[in-house]
Design an enzyme around this catalytic site. Sequence first.
Site, PDB file in Angstrom:
ATOM      1  N   ASN A 252      -5.809   5.823   7.735  1.00 17.88           N
ATOM      2  CA  ASN A 252      -5.219   5.535   9.043  1.00 17.88           C
ATOM      3  C   ASN A 252      -6.305   5.216  10.064  1.00 17.88           C
ATOM      4  O   ASN A 252      -7.321   5.909  10.140  1.00 17.88           O
ATOM      5  CB  ASN A 252      -4.426   6.743   9.529  1.00 17.88           C
ATOM      6  CG  ASN A 252      -3.574   7.337   8.444  1.00 17.88           C
ATOM      7  OD1 ASN A 252      -2.713   6.667   7.911  1.00 17.88           O
ATOM      8  ND2 ASN A 252      -3.854   8.584   8.079  1.00 17.88           N
ATOM      9  N   GLU A 285     -12.433   5.786   2.258  1.00 11.63           N
ATOM     10  CA  GLU A 285     -11.527   5.709   3.415  1.00 11.63           C
ATOM     11  C   GLU A 285     -12.239   5.085   4.605  1.00 11.63           C
ATOM     12  O   GLU A 285     -11.666   4.295   5.338  1.00 11.63           O
ATOM     13  CB  GLU A 285     -10.984   7.089   3.781  1.00 11.63           C
ATOM     14  CG  GLU A 285     -10.293   7.839   2.641  1.00 11.63           C
ATOM     15  CD  GLU A 285      -9.266   7.031   1.877  1.00 11.63           C
ATOM     16  OE1 GLU A 285      -8.654   6.126   2.462  1.00 11.63           O
ATOM     17  OE2 GLU A 285      -9.075   7.306   0.672  1.00 11.63           O
ATOM     18  N   GLU A 307      -7.578  -2.450  -1.963  1.00 10.55           N
ATOM     19  CA  GLU A 307      -7.967  -1.319  -2.812  1.00 10.55           C
ATOM     20  C   GLU A 307      -9.041  -1.686  -3.823  1.00 10.55           C
ATOM     21  O   GLU A 307     -10.010  -0.950  -4.009  1.00 10.55           O
ATOM     22  CB  GLU A 307      -6.744  -0.709  -3.496  1.00 10.55           C
ATOM     23  CG  GLU A 307      -5.733  -0.082  -2.518  1.00 10.55           C
ATOM     24  CD  GLU A 307      -6.339   0.991  -1.601  1.00 10.55           C
ATOM     25  OE1 GLU A 307      -7.466   1.469  -1.855  1.00 10.55           O
ATOM     26  OE2 GLU A 307      -5.664   1.339  -0.603  1.00 10.55           O
TER      27      GLU A 307
HETATM   28  N1  ARG Z   1      -4.624   3.777   0.798  1.00  9.47           N
HETATM   29  C1  ARG Z   1      -4.936   5.086   0.291  1.00  9.47           C
HETATM   30  C2  ARG Z   1      -6.290   4.985  -0.365  1.00  9.47           C
HETATM   31  O1  ARG Z   1      -6.517   4.245  -1.250  1.00  9.47           O
HETATM   32  C3  ARG Z   1      -3.978   5.635  -0.685  1.00  9.47           C
HETATM   33  C4  ARG Z   1      -2.570   5.593  -0.268  1.00  9.47           C
HETATM   34  C5  ARG Z   1      -1.695   5.951  -1.394  1.00  9.47           C
HETATM   35  N2  ARG Z   1      -0.345   5.749  -1.030  1.00  9.47           N
HETATM   36  C6  ARG Z   1       0.654   5.925  -1.864  1.00  9.47           C
HETATM   37  N3  ARG Z   1       1.855   5.701  -1.438  1.00  9.47           N
HETATM   38  N4  ARG Z   1       0.485   6.324  -3.088  1.00  9.47           N
HETATM   39  O2  ARG Z   1      -7.201   5.586   0.026  1.00  9.47           O
HETATM   40 ZN    ZN Z   2      -7.975   2.939  -0.798  1.00  6.42          ZN
END
Ligand code: ARG
Ligand code: ZN
Length: 844
Positions: A252, A285, A307
């Site tokens: 976030n 992150e 990702e």
């Molecule tokens: N974006 C996050 C990360 O890769 C993970 C979020 C996972 N969300 C989910 N609905 N499984 O650090």
């Molecule tokens: Zn991620």
Amino acid sequence: KTIHLKDYTPFGYLVDEVRLTFDLAPDATRVTSRIAFRPNPETTDRRFFLHGEELRLLRAAIDGAEIAPEITDEGLICAVPDAPFVWEAEVEIAPAANTALEGLYLSNGMYCTQCEAEGFRKITYYPDRPDVMSTFTVRINGTHPVLLSNGNPVDSGEGFAEWHDPWPKPAYLFALVAGDLLAHSDTFTTVSGRVVDLNLWVRPGDEGKCAFGMEALKKSMRWDEEVYGREYDLDVFNIVAVDDFNMGAMENKGLNIFNSAAVLASPETSTDDNFERIEAIIAHEYFHNWTGNRITCRDWFQLCLKEGLTVFRDAQFTSDLRSAPVKRIRDVIDLRARQFPEDQGPLSHPVRPESFQEINNFYTATVYEKGAEVIGMLKRLVGDAAYAEALDLYFARHDGQACTIEDWLKVFEDVTGRDLSQFKRWYSQAGTPRLTVEEAWQDGTFTLTLSQETPATPGQPDKLPQVIPVAVGLLNPNGDEVRATEVLELTQARQSFSFDGLAARPVASVLRDFSAPVVLDHDLSPEQRAFLLAHDTDPFNRWEAGRALAGQCLLDMITEDAAPDTAYLDGLTAVLRDDGLDPAYRALMLGLPSQSELAATLHQRGLIPDPQAIWEATETLRQTTAQHMQDLLPRLRAEAQIEAPFRPDADQAGKRALGSAALALLSRLDSGTQAAADYACADNMTLQLSALSCLLKAGKGEVELAAFYDQWRGDRLVIDKWFGLQVALAAPEQAAETARRLSAHAEFNWRNPNRFRAVFGALAMHHAGFHHASGAAYQLLADWLIRLDPVNPQTTARMCSAYQTWRRYDNDRQLLIGAQLDRILAQPNLSRDTTEMLTRIRGS
Ligand code: ARG
Ligand code: ZN
């Protein structure tokens, strides 16, 4: 309902500004929204649909006039002006009743959110899709001392705080936290001289576990400036640790939220592996701030855009801070353990999927880890300089946009002039390619003929050849390298590459550094593999040679009742004796292919794996290795002694890893005597856990296990380890019963994902235990998935992958598993998440 990539259309409206007010209350939180919309000039679609789930709409108005929208389970529709307008709504939600941990929920009395992928629609009505970006201003009214949201703080006082995030973002990056929290604070001065306040917020009692995470954050911020030229863009960066969280962490904007297991660390309570993982997740992150937040995804099919790239970046970071070969080997071990089974079974999907029912089911090893491998291949093909140039162009061209894989590949095409249309198949074709190597030698010319074949996967019966970068080096019979690493570009189904002017037939080291995520079929003799184990100049392939020797040795033991191969034992001992080699690297050399990996290999060879036989062969080989190395073990243990105070760095961690590996072997010879002594004087969690594991493995350690529990009963993260260890180290016939017994323990809070996974994740990973012929583990897991699904669909669905390899095994096991899959699927009101996973696993 299935969503398809090909059906993408932009939203009919743009959002200029979002203002939210939260009046926090556990059972009835009021969310007031004021959103400025205007027609999107890029489209003519004027349907006004806002997502919204489990919301109680109290009031809605357009330009101040109250309206009565048409409401469904998924959102609302209403008529809007064909001009800019202001949408207002008041909704009520119940965070205390939110056990799914998606949207706004409570964890130990603290409010927190998880909005990726589609959780914001459980907070208020909104176009909850990543291509709708806006600035957010958030006011939180609440009694908790700490009230956080994204961006910069603008105002606060008794019972309220206001935040403004100037960077347009999609709703999935929204976050709110309210709690009785303490900050571990620091500052970071960016390259252009801006001072950023950093805070790591934790529950009282956890203050002592913040220092490492904070250092990791500062290192990440510096690294991203130095390596990618990316500077942080807000006045504050907040991280919050939360105990109830479905995944590792969430990026976030300006307010990262972490599973406490992925951020809290201390030498007494965390292992070296925990430290390394925490450092990597913090980096991951943080790196999302540019690869994910400033440049986000157009739609969820493009998830790998952020990702895959961010995993690739965090791997580079770890390689730079620690040891590049060790990181590479660990990543390949992980890829084979998690991504290969997915890619080679019923859940197989492309790095960029083309359809889904529940997007949460696609946060997979394929999207993340294979997605990162694809970027690694791209970099290898274009070279480091072109990669850097392409990334600069990507940031310059797409900052502030919601992008696609096409946009990503285009910057590489523009920088290099290359046509990447064939390379793009890595994003669209599922399945692990098999790369076969044939050798020929004639008149000083050595020829490698490479062929590729990707097996059919669900929905993709026919595959086309992919672009496979195959890094190759050649060694002389005396062990010198005659040809340094060179990247062969395989683009055809079958292609030959020649090396001439050689004085003697070389030994080929193929797929160095694991240059592509493929299964390599290179028919080398045990002598050739032993030669590479002794001489390969590529550290990955040197390790791989040992791994392949061990694998072949185990397969011979399983299928032909052979005795352990001395080529493997002698070669391994020689490497372990070489104290010029990094201890961490030698510790990795002592590892064996996992039992699940052996099962996969047997299956690929048309045999039916017997989990019990695989278990026994592995045990026998460990025992033989211990005997073979008996004289060396004390020396390895001595080398692993550390006089200096504990540091969780690569150097010390490597020594401890070698010491632990040596202790594990020694414990097979002295039935745990040394381990008991080590346990008694262990002063960090790495040593404590390694000694306890050796004891449990030796069928001892009952006293220590109880003492461990008493010592750590107040520390939930350590108690997770206590739960997991017992299942992981149970004998195969005991694994299900151990998990059942632990699930009846007073401290087994099954609603907490970490605790649930500690027990049932460990059971699923215990190959011979999970697949024990009784079927007890299949049934126990199913019982618990049925119980968890109504409470937390995401974690339930994720755990279903335990069954994904079921078609590898014999008929009896398939019947047992099939019955459990059907039993779960027959539950009334099964979640969309779990239904999709199980239907795919079950197959048609
Ligand atoms: N974006 C996050 C990360 O890769 C993970 C979020 C996972 N969300 C989910 N609905 N499984 O650090
Ligand atoms: Zn991620």
